[in-house]
Design an enzyme around this catalytic site. Structure first.
Site, PDB file in Angstrom:
ATOM      1  CG  ASP A  21     -31.327   1.855  17.081  1.00  0.00           C
ATOM      2  OD1 ASP A  21     -30.408   2.447  16.703  1.00  0.00           O
ATOM      3  OD2 ASP A  21     -32.257   2.313  17.482  1.00  0.00           O
ATOM      4  CG  ASN A  23     -24.310  -0.063  15.382  1.00  0.00           C
ATOM      5  OD1 ASN A  23     -24.591  -0.932  15.946  1.00  0.00           O
ATOM      6  ND2 ASN A  23     -24.217   0.038  14.122  1.00  0.00           N
ATOM      7  CD1 TRP A  26     -21.940  -2.440  22.491  1.00  0.00           C
ATOM      8  CD2 TRP A  26     -20.162  -1.501  21.505  1.00  0.00           C
ATOM      9  NE1 TRP A  26     -20.845  -3.301  22.660  1.00  0.00           N
ATOM     10  CE2 TRP A  26     -19.646  -2.752  21.907  1.00  0.00           C
ATOM     11  CE3 TRP A  26     -19.374  -0.681  20.641  1.00  0.00           C
ATOM     12  CZ2 TRP A  26     -18.559  -3.101  21.673  1.00  0.00           C
ATOM     13  CZ3 TRP A  26     -18.014  -1.027  20.447  1.00  0.00           C
ATOM     14  CH2 TRP A  26     -17.622  -2.382  20.996  1.00  0.00           C
ATOM     15  CG  HIS A  38     -21.727   2.707  12.644  1.00  0.00           C
ATOM     16  ND1 HIS A  38     -23.000   2.482  13.142  1.00  0.00           N
ATOM     17  CD2 HIS A  38     -21.487   3.919  12.635  1.00  0.00           C
ATOM     18  CE1 HIS A  38     -23.756   3.615  13.441  1.00  0.00           C
ATOM     19  NE2 HIS A  38     -22.646   4.726  13.131  1.00  0.00           N
ATOM     20  CG  ASN A  69     -30.135   5.958   9.314  1.00  0.00           C
ATOM     21  OD1 ASN A  69     -30.022   4.741   9.191  1.00  0.00           O
ATOM     22  ND2 ASN A  69     -30.209   6.522  10.289  1.00  0.00           N
ATOM     23  CD1 TRP A  70     -30.271   8.570   2.576  1.00  0.00           C
ATOM     24  CD2 TRP A  70     -28.522   9.006   2.272  1.00  0.00           C
ATOM     25  NE1 TRP A  70     -30.106   7.856   1.754  1.00  0.00           N
ATOM     26  CE2 TRP A  70     -28.721   7.739   1.538  1.00  0.00           C
ATOM     27  CE3 TRP A  70     -27.026   9.248   2.406  1.00  0.00           C
ATOM     28  CZ2 TRP A  70     -27.759   7.117   0.423  1.00  0.00           C
ATOM     29  CZ3 TRP A  70     -26.009   8.738   1.538  1.00  0.00           C
ATOM     30  CH2 TRP A  70     -26.413   7.453   0.770  1.00  0.00           C
ATOM     31  NE  ARG A  72     -28.267   7.957  12.025  1.00  0.00           N
ATOM     32  CZ  ARG A  72     -27.815   7.038  12.969  1.00  0.00           C
ATOM     33  NH1 ARG A  72     -26.646   6.355  12.972  1.00  0.00           N
ATOM     34  NH2 ARG A  72     -28.853   6.488  13.463  1.00  0.00           N
ATOM     35  NE  ARG A 195     -37.150   5.596  17.438  1.00  0.00           N
ATOM     36  CZ  ARG A 195     -36.737   6.154  18.632  1.00  0.00           C
ATOM     37  NH1 ARG A 195     -37.487   6.575  19.746  1.00  0.00           N
ATOM     38  NH2 ARG A 195     -35.316   6.371  18.847  1.00  0.00           N
ATOM     39  CB  SER A 197     -37.126   3.613  13.018  1.00  0.00           C
ATOM     40  OG  SER A 197     -36.904   3.872  14.418  1.00  0.00           O
TER      41      SER A 197
HETATM   42  C1  IPE Z   1     -33.083   2.737  12.539  1.00  0.00           C
HETATM   43  O1  IPE Z   1     -32.387   3.334  13.480  1.00  0.00           O
HETATM   44  C2  IPE Z   1     -32.361   2.496  11.079  1.00  0.00           C
HETATM   45  C3  IPE Z   1     -31.541   1.695  11.096  1.00  0.00           C
HETATM   46  C4  IPE Z   1     -31.255   0.662  12.275  1.00  0.00           C
HETATM   47  C5  IPE Z   1     -30.557   1.505  10.074  1.00  0.00           C
HETATM   48  P1  IPE Z   1     -32.252   4.732  13.791  1.00  0.00           P
HETATM   49  O2  IPE Z   1     -31.370   5.104  14.950  1.00  0.00           O
HETATM   50  O3  IPE Z   1     -32.113   5.626  12.495  1.00  0.00           O
HETATM   51  O4  IPE Z   1     -33.761   5.087  14.215  1.00  0.00           O
HETATM   52  P2  IPE Z   1     -34.333   6.221  15.428  1.00  0.00           P
HETATM   53  O5  IPE Z   1     -34.038   7.514  14.484  1.00  0.00           O
HETATM   54  O6  IPE Z   1     -33.711   6.139  16.684  1.00  0.00           O
HETATM   55  O7  IPE Z   1     -35.894   6.205  15.287  1.00  0.00           O
HETATM   56  C1  IPE Z   2     -27.738   1.746  14.314  1.00  0.00           C
HETATM   57  O1  IPE Z   2     -27.135   2.318  15.473  1.00  0.00           O
HETATM   58  C2  IPE Z   2     -26.756   1.858  13.081  1.00  0.00           C
HETATM   59  C3  IPE Z   2     -27.563   2.790  12.275  1.00  0.00           C
HETATM   60  C4  IPE Z   2     -28.722   3.298  12.076  1.00  0.00           C
HETATM   61  C5  IPE Z   2     -26.764   2.901  10.873  1.00  0.00           C
HETATM   62  P1  IPE Z   2     -27.219   3.806  15.645  1.00  0.00           P
HETATM   63  O2  IPE Z   2     -26.003   4.609  14.880  1.00  0.00           O
HETATM   64  O3  IPE Z   2     -28.477   4.458  15.273  1.00  0.00           O
HETATM   65  O4  IPE Z   2     -26.921   3.831  17.127  1.00  0.00           O
HETATM   66  P2  IPE Z   2     -27.552   4.827  18.281  1.00  0.00           P
HETATM   67  O5  IPE Z   2     -29.286   4.400  18.278  1.00  0.00           O
HETATM   68  O6  IPE Z   2     -27.264   6.069  18.036  1.00  0.00           O
HETATM   69  O7  IPE Z   2     -26.975   4.220  19.646  1.00  0.00           O
HETATM   70 MG    MG Z   3     -30.225   4.482  16.518  1.00  0.00          MG
END
Ligand code: IPE
Ligand code: IPE
Ligand code: MG
Length: 247
Positions: A21, A23, A26, A38, A69-70, A72, A195, A197
């Protein structure tokens, strides 16, 4: 003595799970788009896979894309899928060179066809590798996993292949997508979020949690060693008393 040498190879977790988590944050810190984060996560994946395999970890499960994540923005989802395809294509040779088998857990039928093809091919090409199994959790969630297990168990019960009162923890575990794998002894989550998640809900029952403030693109071998050293300093009691464990 460097960190790697401090790791007790006799007390390694057999299975490490990682919630990769941070990315997006960052990238934001660098004034870039989320996808830039990513893209810069690949190096962390490579380092972690290599370090885990070198130590002798048997299973490494990486949470790469959750069911949630779908939801997003479409362009982020599509960029992630493209990145997945190109990374698998590029890395399969290295997996073979390092004797690492690729597997997936999750509702992979919901992934774009090109991703499914690339994954199938990489899994086929690496299926005889024995050093470590790299499990990518894709379109995965713990609740999805439990739901599909219950559906299949109920169907077996309906056909008379299994009796309801014969269903136990072992048979449930067999129907989960992680069938055959030991439960993770260690879960690492980057970016400081405390958490789960919707990751491996059933399998994490007694897993040791390690949360670091580091954002995933900054995660390197040394950080994996740190997490394992923390794990090795803990007393896993599984409900018993400390005296029972140490005597
Ligand atoms: C958890 O990260 C899922 C993955 C790392 C693939 P998220 O960024 O989706 O989690 P939440 O929404 O902050 O709990
Ligand atoms: C984790 O990083 C990668 C995936 C969930 C695919 P995020 O994209 O959730 O990065 P943050 O949490 O928004 O910083
Ligand atoms: Mg995240």
């Amino acid at each position: 003595m460097n960190l790697k040498d401090k790791v007790d190879l006799g007390n390694l977790p057999r299975h490490i799970a990682v919630i990769m988590d941070g990315n997006g944050r960052w990238a934001k810190r660098r004034g870039g788009l989320r996808i830039f984060g990513h893209q810069n996560a690949i190096k962390a994946v490579r380092d972690t896979v290599e370090a885990a395999a070198e130590l002798g970890v048997e299973y490494l499960t990486l949470y790469a894309f959750s069911t949630e994540n779908w939801s997003r923005p479409a362009e982020e989802v599509s960029a992630l899928m493209t990145l997945l395809v190109s990374t698998i294509r590029k890395e399969t040779a290295t997996l073979n060179k390092n004797n690492i088998r690729l597997q997936t857990i999750g509702n992979t039928a919901s992934l774009p066809k090109a991703c499914q093809r690339e994954l199938m091919e990489a899994m086929e090409l690496t299926k005889h590798n024995t050093r470590m199994t790299l499990v990518l959790a894709l379109s995965y969630s713990g609740r999805w996993d439990i739901t599909q297990a219950v559906q299949r168990l109920a169907s077996e019960a309906g056909q008379g292949n299994i009796k309801a009162d014969e269903i136990n923890e072992a048979s449930i575990a067999e129907y989960l997508s992680t069938t055959g794998m030991p439960d993770p002894e260690l879960l690492i989550r980057t970016s400081g979020e405390q958490r789960i998640s919707n990751f491996l809900l059933w399998q994490l029952a007694y897993t040791e949690l390690y949360i670091t403030e580091l954002l995933w693109p900054d995660f390197r071998k040394e950080h994996l060693y740190e997490a394992i050293l923390s794990y090795q300093s803990r007393e896993r009691r599984f409900g018993k008393t400390s005296e029972q464990i140490t005597k």
